[in-house]
Design a protein around this motif. Structure first.
Motif, PDB file in Angstrom:
ATOM      1  N   TYR A 234      -1.570  11.473   0.305  1.00 15.38           N
ATOM      2  CA  TYR A 234      -1.435  10.659  -0.617  1.00 15.38           C
ATOM      3  C   TYR A 234       0.089  10.666  -1.049  1.00 15.38           C
ATOM      4  O   TYR A 234       0.866  11.908  -1.203  1.00 15.38           O
ATOM      5  CB  TYR A 234      -2.260  11.092  -1.833  1.00 15.38           C
ATOM      6  CG  TYR A 234      -2.276  10.188  -3.242  1.00 15.38           C
ATOM      7  CD1 TYR A 234      -2.415   8.984  -3.174  1.00 15.38           C
ATOM      8  CD2 TYR A 234      -1.708  11.127  -4.236  1.00 15.38           C
ATOM      9  CE1 TYR A 234      -2.157   8.116  -4.062  1.00 15.38           C
ATOM     10  CE2 TYR A 234      -1.993  10.191  -5.429  1.00 15.38           C
ATOM     11  CZ  TYR A 234      -2.126   8.619  -5.535  1.00 15.38           C
ATOM     12  OH  TYR A 234      -2.019   8.064  -6.645  1.00 15.38           O
ATOM     13  N   SER A 268      -7.592  12.670   7.502  1.00 16.63           N
ATOM     14  CA  SER A 268      -7.003  13.810   6.660  1.00 16.63           C
ATOM     15  C   SER A 268      -7.128  15.107   7.478  1.00 16.63           C
ATOM     16  O   SER A 268      -8.149  15.485   7.656  1.00 16.63           O
ATOM     17  CB  SER A 268      -7.746  13.704   5.268  1.00 16.63           C
ATOM     18  OG  SER A 268      -7.082  14.967   4.373  1.00 16.63           O
ATOM     19  N   SER A 271      -4.483  18.436   2.138  1.00 15.57           N
ATOM     20  CA  SER A 271      -4.109  17.410   0.841  1.00 15.57           C
ATOM     21  C   SER A 271      -2.401  17.198   1.246  1.00 15.57           C
ATOM     22  O   SER A 271      -2.209  16.393   0.504  1.00 15.57           O
ATOM     23  CB  SER A 271      -4.142  18.307  -0.250  1.00 15.57           C
ATOM     24  OG  SER A 271      -3.324  19.355  -0.308  1.00 15.57           O
ATOM     25  N   SER A 277      -0.663   6.866   1.421  1.00 14.77           N
ATOM     26  CA  SER A 277      -1.282   5.794   0.696  1.00 14.77           C
ATOM     27  C   SER A 277      -0.869   5.999  -1.003  1.00 14.77           C
ATOM     28  O   SER A 277      -0.155   7.192  -1.308  1.00 14.77           O
ATOM     29  CB  SER A 277      -2.649   5.906   0.537  1.00 14.77           C
ATOM     30  OG  SER A 277      -3.237   6.946  -0.012  1.00 14.77           O
ATOM     31  N   GLY A 278      -0.791   4.920  -1.535  1.00 14.75           N
ATOM     32  CA  GLY A 278      -0.594   5.231  -3.306  1.00 14.75           C
ATOM     33  C   GLY A 278       0.125   3.908  -3.821  1.00 14.75           C
ATOM     34  O   GLY A 278       0.073   2.666  -2.991  1.00 14.75           O
ATOM     35  N   SER A 369     -11.602  11.339   2.334  1.00 13.99           N
ATOM     36  CA  SER A 369     -10.473  11.310   1.497  1.00 13.99           C
ATOM     37  C   SER A 369      -9.081  12.272   2.072  1.00 13.99           C
ATOM     38  O   SER A 369      -9.515  12.911   2.600  1.00 13.99           O
ATOM     39  CB  SER A 369     -10.898  11.609   0.081  1.00 13.99           C
ATOM     40  OG  SER A 369     -11.339  12.741   0.190  1.00 13.99           O
ATOM     41  N   THR A 370      -8.063  11.935   1.317  1.00  6.34           N
ATOM     42  CA  THR A 370      -7.049  12.641   1.771  1.00  6.34           C
ATOM     43  C   THR A 370      -6.692  13.884   0.605  1.00  6.34           C
ATOM     44  O   THR A 370      -6.235  14.817   1.063  1.00  6.34           O
ATOM     45  CB  THR A 370      -5.548  11.984   1.681  1.00  6.34           C
ATOM     46  OG1 THR A 370      -5.380  10.960   0.575  1.00  6.34           O
ATOM     47  CG2 THR A 370      -5.599  11.036   3.097  1.00  6.34           C
ATOM     48  N   THR A 371      -7.327  13.312  -0.681  1.00  5.99           N
ATOM     49  CA  THR A 371      -6.961  14.438  -1.842  1.00  5.99           C
ATOM     50  C   THR A 371      -7.858  13.665  -2.977  1.00  5.99           C
ATOM     51  O   THR A 371      -8.699  12.970  -2.888  1.00  5.99           O
ATOM     52  CB  THR A 371      -5.468  14.530  -2.162  1.00  5.99           C
ATOM     53  OG1 THR A 371      -5.443  15.516  -3.024  1.00  5.99           O
ATOM     54  CG2 THR A 371      -4.983  13.450  -2.798  1.00  5.99           C
ATOM     55  N   CYS A 373      -7.431  11.994  -6.605  1.00  4.21           N
ATOM     56  CA  CYS A 373      -6.510  10.902  -7.048  1.00  4.21           C
ATOM     57  C   CYS A 373      -7.030   9.955  -8.357  1.00  4.21           C
ATOM     58  O   CYS A 373      -8.312   9.935  -8.188  1.00  4.21           O
ATOM     59  CB  CYS A 373      -5.357  10.157  -6.427  1.00  4.21           C
ATOM     60  SG  CYS A 373      -6.486   8.809  -5.222  1.00  4.21           S
ATOM     61  N   CYS A 379      -7.043   7.168  -2.812  1.00  2.26           N
ATOM     62  CA  CYS A 379      -6.846   8.190  -1.773  1.00  2.26           C
ATOM     63  C   CYS A 379      -8.251   8.422  -1.144  1.00  2.26           C
ATOM     64  O   CYS A 379      -8.309   9.457  -0.219  1.00  2.26           O
ATOM     65  CB  CYS A 379      -6.446   9.434  -2.282  1.00  2.26           C
ATOM     66  SG  CYS A 379      -7.367  10.105  -3.820  1.00  2.26           S
ATOM     67  N   GLY A 387      -6.611   2.805  -0.379  1.00  2.39           N
ATOM     68  CA  GLY A 387      -5.341   3.112  -0.164  1.00  2.39           C
ATOM     69  C   GLY A 387      -5.118   3.750   1.567  1.00  2.39           C
ATOM     70  O   GLY A 387      -4.342   3.219   2.136  1.00  2.39           O
ATOM     71  N   PRO A 388      -5.714   4.754   1.804  1.00  2.58           N
ATOM     72  CA  PRO A 388      -5.477   5.224   3.185  1.00  2.58           C
ATOM     73  C   PRO A 388      -5.909   4.231   4.489  1.00  2.58           C
ATOM     74  O   PRO A 388      -5.148   4.547   5.451  1.00  2.58           O
ATOM     75  CB  PRO A 388      -6.443   6.469   3.195  1.00  2.58           C
ATOM     76  CG  PRO A 388      -6.759   6.699   1.912  1.00  2.58           C
ATOM     77  CD  PRO A 388      -6.791   5.262   1.159  1.00  2.58           C
TER      78      PRO A 388
END
Length: 402
Positions: A234, A268, A271, A277-278, A369-371, A373, A379, A387-388
């Motif tokens: 993220y 992912s 984290s 992304s974002g 997911s990556t984290t 948010c 994320c 986003g990702p």
């Protein structure tokens, strides 16, 4: 001996346990038994951009490490796998794809020849007019200094374009250094040389200069410019944040018994490592992007495979030992550039808009997911846009045509 994807990633426990790669000193990252290093782990003085290539260090190849091995398949996904996953025939005839990277790979053309021969793809050489390597000023003789880390990125980029669009011509434009100014100059040179599709598998932190970089280097109406979203999870990199490019996120791609034959989820590792992304801090939101969680540009637009644990086969001899497996969003950017080439000359001023007009023609990635948010879609893989992975991954060509 046809070993592909995760089935081919035989693991060496010794490699997975090492704190640093013995040949480069780069930190070794591990997840689920697969280990890798960042190909461009160290920036040279004056560099502001790093390549997003991850070289897997834990693969035991089942073929000769050097050269072509008939009737056998290198570890990692090859052209047939990728075209199957993304519902693509071989194509690209009549089109020219440019790869923009920093520094020189002295073995780029000879390594490309081995990759294409291994997989039965047509030859792409300087002699037959298919391949051209130039500096950021267009010189074929005065090239940048050699760099083994960026040579891995170059091999990866050339091989992915070949895998998806084997009938296209390829121009490799090598920037003098990995500064945004030099890489941007190389983008301009690629377009000047006639490329309608330009892949950029690098990124760096956003800055207040980005909007000026947009107008100086990336505002090329009718040219599909792709940029990898980054490998740090993220957070947003430039030039993926540019409103003039197609920002390309990353997935984990695995074979499956479903109707498609494949499944994908958000890539992912942790984290701090995965598909970037974002929300951009500087670039305005394009008119064709309608998500509500970012007042400015949202990354990404679309995506393709990037997880090094489900990585792709690459042939590299300068800074590499022959057959390797690579991951990172550096895989995804040239794949998408080649898909655009496969689809034909863009008709939209900013080709990224085409995917938003053809959302149903993409494989939607809805898991992973990556984290954590807020809002979570920035994320996390969800139905529709996230986003990702953006709007998803290629399902044929319709999402990449005007």
């Amino acid at each position: 001996m046809a070993l592909t994807g995760t089935a081919a990633l035989a693991i060496s426990g010794l490699a997975a346990a090492m704190p640093a790669d013995a040949s480069t000193g780069a930190t070794v990252h591990s997840n689920g038994g697969t280990s890798w290093v960042r190909s461009c782990a160290t920036l040279a003085a004056g560099d502001t951009m790093s390549c997003n290539a991850l070289r897997v260090t834990s693969v035991v190849q089942h073929i000769s490490p050097l050269g072509v091995t008939p009737n056998a398949t290198p570890a990692g996904f090859g052209p047939a796998d990728l075209r199957s996953a993304y519902n693509l025939p071989a194509g690209g005839s009549g089109q020219t794809v440019a790869i923009v990277d920093a520094y020189n790979d002295p073995n780029a053309e000879s390594d490309l020849a081995v990759y294409r021969s291994q997989y039965g793809l047509p030859a792409c050489t300087t002699a037959n007019g298919c391949f051209k390597k130039v500096s950021q000023t267009g010189s074929t003789t005065s090239l940048p200094a050699n760099n083994s880390g960026w040579a891995g990125e170059i091999s990866l980029d050339l091989d992915m374009v070949s895998a998806i669009a084997p009938n296209a011509h390829i121009i490799l434009v090598e920037a003098k250094t990995a500064s945004m100014t030099n890489l941007g100059t190389a983008v301009n040179e690629a377009v000047k040389l006639g490329a309608k599709f330009v892949s950029n598998s690098y990124g760096g932190g956003e800055s207040s200069s980005d909007t000026s970089y947009d107008s100086s280097y990336f505002n090329h109406p009718g040219v599909a410019i792709t940029a990898s979203s980054g490998d740090s999870g993220y957070g947003v990199e430039y030039p993926a944040a540019s409103k003039y490019v197609t920002a390309v996120g990353g997935t984990a791609l695995k074979k499956a018994t479903n109707a498609r034959g494949w499944t994908e989820s958000v890539w992912s590792t942790s984290s701090t490592e995965g598909a970037g992304s974002g929300c951009s801090a500087y670039d305005a939101k394009p008119s064709w992007q309608t998500d509500t969680g970012c007042s400015k540009r949202t990354v990404a637009d679309v995506s393709a495979v990037a997880d090094p644990a489900t990585g792709v086969a690459v042939y590299q001899t300068y800074g590499g030992s022959g057959w390797n497996v690579y991951g990172g969003t550096s895989v995804a950017s040239p794949i998408i550039a080649a898909v655009y080439a496969h689809a034909g000359t863009p008709s939209a001023a900013i080709p990224a808009a085409d995917a938003y007009a053809h959302r149903s023609s993409l494989w939607d990635v809805t898991s992973g997911s990556t984290t954590t948010c807020s809002p979570s879609y920035l994320c996390t893989g969800v139905a529709g846009y996230d986003g990702p992975t953006g709007l998803g991954t290629p399902n044929g060509l319709a999402a990449f045509t005007g």
